[in-house]
Scaffold this active site. Structure first.
Site, PDB file in Angstrom:
ATOM      1  N   TYR A 163       0.864  -1.175   0.000  1.00  0.00           N
ATOM      2  CA  TYR A 163       0.000   0.000   0.000  1.00  0.00           C
ATOM      3  C   TYR A 163       0.905   1.230   0.000  1.00  0.00           C
ATOM      4  O   TYR A 163       1.554   1.532   0.998  1.00  0.00           O
ATOM      5  CB  TYR A 163      -0.854  -0.068   1.263  1.00  0.00           C
ATOM      6  CG  TYR A 163      -1.795   1.068   1.528  1.00  0.00           C
ATOM      7  CD1 TYR A 163      -3.035   1.130   0.908  1.00  0.00           C
ATOM      8  CD2 TYR A 163      -1.474   2.055   2.455  1.00  0.00           C
ATOM      9  CE1 TYR A 163      -3.927   2.146   1.194  1.00  0.00           C
ATOM     10  CE2 TYR A 163      -2.362   3.091   2.748  1.00  0.00           C
ATOM     11  CZ  TYR A 163      -3.581   3.122   2.104  1.00  0.00           C
ATOM     12  OH  TYR A 163      -4.461   4.128   2.399  1.00  0.00           O
TER      13      TYR A 163
ATOM     14  N   GLU B 295       4.919   9.377   1.664  1.00  0.00           N
ATOM     15  CA  GLU B 295       6.064   9.885   0.899  1.00  0.00           C
ATOM     16  C   GLU B 295       7.027  10.584   1.857  1.00  0.00           C
ATOM     17  O   GLU B 295       6.644  10.915   2.982  1.00  0.00           O
ATOM     18  CB  GLU B 295       5.576  10.891  -0.158  1.00  0.00           C
ATOM     19  CG  GLU B 295       4.606  10.258  -1.121  1.00  0.00           C
ATOM     20  CD  GLU B 295       4.275  11.164  -2.294  1.00  0.00           C
ATOM     21  OE1 GLU B 295       4.776  12.307  -2.338  1.00  0.00           O
ATOM     22  OE2 GLU B 295       3.526  10.701  -3.165  1.00  0.00           O
TER      23      GLU B 295
ATOM     24  N   GLN C  14       9.144  -4.756  32.499  1.00  0.00           N
ATOM     25  CA  GLN C  14       9.357  -4.529  33.937  1.00  0.00           C
ATOM     26  C   GLN C  14       9.028  -5.801  34.728  1.00  0.00           C
ATOM     27  O   GLN C  14       9.736  -6.153  35.671  1.00  0.00           O
ATOM     28  CB  GLN C  14       8.456  -3.358  34.381  1.00  0.00           C
ATOM     29  CG  GLN C  14       8.764  -2.833  35.762  1.00  0.00           C
ATOM     30  CD  GLN C  14      10.063  -2.021  35.793  1.00  0.00           C
ATOM     31  OE1 GLN C  14      10.635  -1.728  34.755  1.00  0.00           O
ATOM     32  NE2 GLN C  14      10.527  -1.712  36.979  1.00  0.00           N
TER      33      GLN C  14
ATOM     34  N   ARG D 112      -8.223   0.754  10.452  1.00  0.00           N
ATOM     35  CA  ARG D 112      -7.724   1.118  11.785  1.00  0.00           C
ATOM     36  C   ARG D 112      -8.171   0.098  12.823  1.00  0.00           C
ATOM     37  O   ARG D 112      -7.480  -0.127  13.817  1.00  0.00           O
ATOM     38  CB  ARG D 112      -8.180   2.538  12.146  1.00  0.00           C
ATOM     39  CG  ARG D 112      -7.377   3.531  11.332  1.00  0.00           C
ATOM     40  CD  ARG D 112      -7.767   4.959  11.544  1.00  0.00           C
ATOM     41  NE  ARG D 112      -6.847   5.805  10.784  1.00  0.00           N
ATOM     42  CZ  ARG D 112      -7.079   7.051  10.457  1.00  0.00           C
ATOM     43  NH1 ARG D 112      -8.212   7.620  10.812  1.00  0.00           N
ATOM     44  NH2 ARG D 112      -6.196   7.742   9.771  1.00  0.00           N
TER      45      ARG D 112
ATOM     46  N   GLU E 199      -0.807   3.661   9.895  1.00  0.00           N
ATOM     47  CA  GLU E 199      -2.266   3.834   9.717  1.00  0.00           C
ATOM     48  C   GLU E 199      -2.800   5.022  10.528  1.00  0.00           C
ATOM     49  O   GLU E 199      -3.937   4.980  11.013  1.00  0.00           O
ATOM     50  CB  GLU E 199      -3.019   2.551  10.089  1.00  0.00           C
ATOM     51  CG  GLU E 199      -3.252   1.599   8.926  1.00  0.00           C
ATOM     52  CD  GLU E 199      -3.918   2.277   7.733  1.00  0.00           C
ATOM     53  OE1 GLU E 199      -3.166   2.636   6.791  1.00  0.00           O
ATOM     54  OE2 GLU E 199      -5.141   2.450   7.726  1.00  0.00           O
ATOM     55  N   GLY E 200      -1.981   6.029  10.686  1.00  0.00           N
ATOM     56  CA  GLY E 200      -2.386   7.224  11.427  1.00  0.00           C
ATOM     57  C   GLY E 200      -1.804   7.197  12.825  1.00  0.00           C
ATOM     58  O   GLY E 200      -2.067   6.270  13.592  1.00  0.00           O
ATOM     59  N   THR E 201      -0.999   8.210  13.157  1.00  0.00           N
ATOM     60  CA  THR E 201      -0.350   8.233  14.476  1.00  0.00           C
ATOM     61  C   THR E 201      -1.388   8.499  15.576  1.00  0.00           C
ATOM     62  O   THR E 201      -2.505   8.955  15.297  1.00  0.00           O
ATOM     63  CB  THR E 201       0.692   9.369  14.539  1.00  0.00           C
ATOM     64  OG1 THR E 201      -0.013  10.613  14.425  1.00  0.00           O
ATOM     65  CG2 THR E 201       1.727   9.270  13.440  1.00  0.00           C
TER      66      THR E 201
ATOM     67  N   GLY F 215      11.790  -8.070  34.860  1.00  0.00           N
ATOM     68  CA  GLY F 215      13.015  -7.538  35.443  1.00  0.00           C
ATOM     69  C   GLY F 215      14.142  -7.515  34.424  1.00  0.00           C
ATOM     70  O   GLY F 215      13.912  -7.236  33.238  1.00  0.00           O
TER      71      GLY F 215
END
Ligand SMILES: Cc1cc2nc3c(=O)[nH]c(=O)nc-3n(C[C@H](O)[C@H](O)[C@H](O)COP(=O)(O)OP(=O)(O)OC[C@H]3O[C@@H](n4cnc5c(N)ncnc54)[C@H](O)[C@@H]3O)c2cc1C
Length: 557
Positions: A124, A128, A340, A245, A367-369, A343
Site C-alpha cells: 500500500y 512519501e 518490567q 484502523r 495507519e495514522g499516528t 526484570g
C-alpha cells in the site's frame, strides 16, 4: 459470510501453523537477523495452504467474504504470533482496500480474484518523504498519456517511503496526483522505471519488509487507474479508515495480550522475598491488572465498532480511530509493563517481551499516528457537542444510568460520571474558546476515547451477564470478571476525564482560581472520588482470575 465455527477453525489452523513453523527461537532468530521470512508469508497467503487473505476477499471473487469482526479476530491472532508477519499480511489487506472501495466491477474481479487464487502479495503505497500524516501534500505525479485525444495510460513519477512489503510485493497500490487530483493506481513489480530500496533497519517488526519505492516515468495502462475517474484517491483512502484502523487496533490488542500472557506464567515461577511474584499485590496491581483492564476496554470498543461496520453503519472513521488509539496505546503500555515484570531478563533480547515491546511500538505510528487519532476523534465529537448544544455526552450518560438500574455491577454508573464530566469539560472549552489551542483539542480526543471505551466495556459486561455476547466474541473472561474489569476501567476513565479535564481547562485559562471549586462540583469530582471505593478488591479479584485462583477455589468448593 463466515460462521463462528469456520472462524474458530481458521484461528486454530493459524495457531497450529505458528506452533509448527514459527516457534519462539525462530522468531527471535529472524528478528536478530532482520529477515522477512518470505516463504512463510507466501505459505500463509497460498490458497492451497493457509490462505489467510481469503478471509477478506468477497465470495464472488473466490474468497470467504469475511466481515470486520472476522478480520479483527484473525488480526489479533496474527499479532499474538508476530507483528512483523502480521504486517506483511496486513499490507495485502491495505493494498487491496482501494480496489475494494474504489475499483470498477471489472477491476475488482480481476485483482481480488488474483489475490485469492494466486496469493498475490500487495503493498500500500501512500506515504512519501514529505507526506506522512498529511497525505494531501503528496508529490508523486501521474501524467496522462494521450492517443487520438483519449487517455490511454499514465506515467507515474515520485517516491514513496516506509512501504510495508515494499521490497517483496507482486503488486502495489500507489497514490499519485493525476491532473484532476489524487488517485490510486496498481503498479506491478518489474514495471520499467520502478525500483525499491534495501529494507529499512527498523526498531521493531523486523520480520516485516519495509522499503522506499521510486517511480521514474513508470507507464501503466489507463485501466490501472482504480475506479477509472481521477481525483477520488483521498476519498477512497478515507472510506476504509474505520475498517483498516480496526485491524491495527487488533494488532495492538494481540501484541499487548501476548506480552501479558508471558508475564503471567513467568511471575508464578519467579520467587522473590520468599514467594512467587504472582502473589505480590504491588506487582500484579501495577504491572498486570490495569493493563488487562485497558486492553479489555479497547476490545469492547473494537467489537462494538466491528459489529456496527458489519451491520452496514458506514465506515465509522471516528470509531475506528478511538479503537486504534485505545488498543495500540494500551498494547504499548502492556508490553512496556511486561518488560518490567520480567526484570533484567525482560531487558534482554533472549526474551520475547523485549521483541514484542519493539514490535508493538509501530501500531501507534502506522495507519495514522496516535496524535492524528486524537485530532480525528476530537474534531468529530466536537461537532456533535456543538450540534446538540452540549447535550451529546449528557444524553449518553443517561443511557448508562439506565443500564445501571438493570446491571448494578458493570460500572455503568461510573461510566455515566465520566461522560457527564466530559460534557462539562467540552462545554467549558466551548465557552472559553479553548479549542483554538491545538493541545486542548488533542487532549479532548484522549478523554473522549477513555469515556467512550468505559461505556463500551460496561455494555459488554452487561451483555455477557445476559448471555447475549456475539457468538464470535472473545470469551476469555466470564460475566463476573468482565463486570469487575468494567468497574476498574470506568473508575480510571472517570477520574482521568475529570482531573485531566480540570487541569487542561484551568491550564488554558478556561476557569479562574475563584471558579475552580464550582467547576470541580460540576465535573462531579466528589462522586468520582467516592466511586473509587472497592477498586482494590476488584483488582484482587481480577488478579485471582488471571492466575487461576478463582477457578481453583471454585473447584475446591
Ligand atoms: C514500519 C513502517 C511501516 C509502514 N508501512 C506503510 C505502508 O505500508 N504504506 C504507507 O503508505 N505508509 C506506511 N508507513 C508510513 C506511516 O503510515 C507513517 O509513518 C505515518 O503515517 C506518520 O507519518 P510520518 O512518518 O511522515 O510522520 P509525520 O506525519 O511527520 O509525524 C511526525 C510526528 O508529528 C505528529 N504530527 C503530524 N502531524 C501533526 C499535526 N498536524 N499536529 C500535531 N502533531 C502532528 C505525528 O503524530 C508524529 O508524532 C509505515 C511506516 C513505518 C515506520
Amino acid at each position: 459470510m463466515i460462521t463462528a465455527k469456520t472462524l474458530k477453525l481458521s484461528i486454530k489452523s493459524l495457531r497450529d501453523f505458528a506452533k509448527k513453523c514459527l516457534p519462539e527461537e525462530t522468531l527471535l532468530d529472524l528478528d536478530q537477523r532482520d529477515e522477512c521470512p518470505l516463504d512463510i508469508v507466501r505459505h500463509m497467503c497460498d490458497p492451497d495452504q493457509l490462505g489467510i487473505q481469503l478471509l477478506f476477499i468477497p465470495e464472488d471473487c473466490g474468497g470467504f467474504g469475511g466481515g470486520a469482526f472476522d478480520v479483527y479476530c484473525v488480526c489479533e491472532e496474527m499479532a499474538r504470533i508476530d507483528l512483523g508477519i502480521a504486517t506483511a499480511v496486513l499490507a495485502t489487506f491495505l493494498g487491496s482496500d482501494p480496489i475494494t472501495v474504489g475499483a470498477t466491477p471489472e477491476q475488482k474481479k480481476y485483482w481480488l480474484s488474483r489475490i485469492a487464487q494466486e496469493g498475490l502479495l500487495f503493498a500500500y503505497g501512500a506515504t512519501e518523504p514529505e507526506a506522512g500524516s498529511d497525505l494531501g501534500a503528496l508529490r508523486t505525479t501521474a501524467d496522462r498519456v494521450m492517443q487520438d485525444g483519449k487517455v490511454v495510460g499514465y506515467k507515474i513519477t515520485g517516491n514513496k517511503q516506509w512501504i510495508s512489503n515494499g521490497g517483496v510485493a507482486d503488486a502495489y497500490s500507489v497514490l499519485a496526483n493525476a491532473p484532476a487530483g489524487p488517485c490510486w493506481f496498481v503498479v506491478e513489480k518489474g514495471a520499467k522505471g520502478f525500483h525499491h530500496d534495501e529494507p529499512e533497519d527498523k526498531h521493531g517488526i523486523r520480520l516485516s519488509n519495509t522499503a522506499a519505492l521510486s517511480f521514474d516515468n513508470v507507464y501503466v495502462d489507463a485501466d490501472r487507474l482504480l475506479g477509472g475517474v481521477e481525483g477520488q484517491g483521498l476519498i477512497q483512502a478515507q472510506l476504509v479508515f474505520g475498517y483498516t484502523r480496526l485491524m491495527v487496533a487488533a494488532f495492538g490488542l494481540g501484541a499487548g495480550w501476548s506480552a501479558v500472557d508471558r508475564a503471567i506464567p513467568y511471575s508464578t515461577k519467579r520467587i522473590q522475598a520468599g514467594a512467587p511474584l504472582s502473589e505480590k499485590q504491588g506487582y500484579t496491581h501495577k504491572l498486570i491488572v490495569p493493563h488487562v483492564a485497558r486492553l479489555e476496554a479497547a476490545r469492547a470498543y473494537i467489537e462494538e465498532t466491528a459489529e456496527r461496520i458489519d451491520a452496514g453503519e458506514g465506515s465509522l472513521n471516528t470509531e475506528g480511530a478511538i479503537a486504534k488509539y485505545m488498543a495500540t496505546e494500551s498494547g504499548n503500555g502492556a508490553a512496556e509493563a511486561a518488560i518490567q515484570a520480567f526484570g533484567g531478563y525482560g531487558y534482554t533480547r533472549e526474551y520475547m517481551v523485549e521483541k514484542i515491546k519493539r514490535d508493538v511500538r509501530i501500531t501507534t505510528i502506522y495507519e495514522g499516528t496516535s496524535e492524528i487519532m486524537e485530532m480525528t476523534i476530537s474534531r468529530d465529537r466536537w461537532q456533535l457537542h456543538l450540534k446538540t448544544r452540549g447535550q451529546h455526552y449528557h444524553e449518553q450518560a443517561k443511557k448508562f444510568e439506565a443500564l445501571h438500574l438493570e446491571h448494578s455491577n458493570v460500572g455503568a454508573d461510573v461510566a455515566a460520571l465520566a461522560l457527564h464530566a466530559l460534557a462539562e469539560v467540552m462545554e467549558k472549552a466551548r465557552i472559553a474558546r479553548l479549542t483554538r489551542y491545538q493541545h486542548i483539542l488533542l487532549r479532548l480526543g484522549e478523554l473522549i476515547a477513555y469515556a467512550e471505551c468505559a461505556g463500551s466495556l460496561s455494555r459488554r459486561a452487561a451483555l455477557a451477564a445476559e448471555n447475549k455476547l456475539n457468538e464470535k466474541s472473545n470469551r476469555r473472561f466470564d460475566a463476573t470478571a468482565l463486570a469487575a474489569l468494567a468497574q476498574i476501567f470506568a473508575r480510571e476513565a472517570a477520574l482521568k476525564v475529570a482531573e485531566d479535564g480540570l487541569r487542561w481547562i484551568a491550564g488554558a485559562g478556561g476557569v479562574s482560581s475563584a471558579e475552580i471549586a464550582t467547576f470541580e462540583t460540576s465535573l462531579g469530582l466528589p462522586a468520582i472520588h467516592r466511586a473509587q471505593v472497592g477498586l482494590i478488591s476488584d483488582m484482587d479479584y481480577i488478579a485471582d482470575v488471571l492466575y487461576g485462583r478463582v477457578a481453583k477455589a471454585q473447584r475446591a468448593a
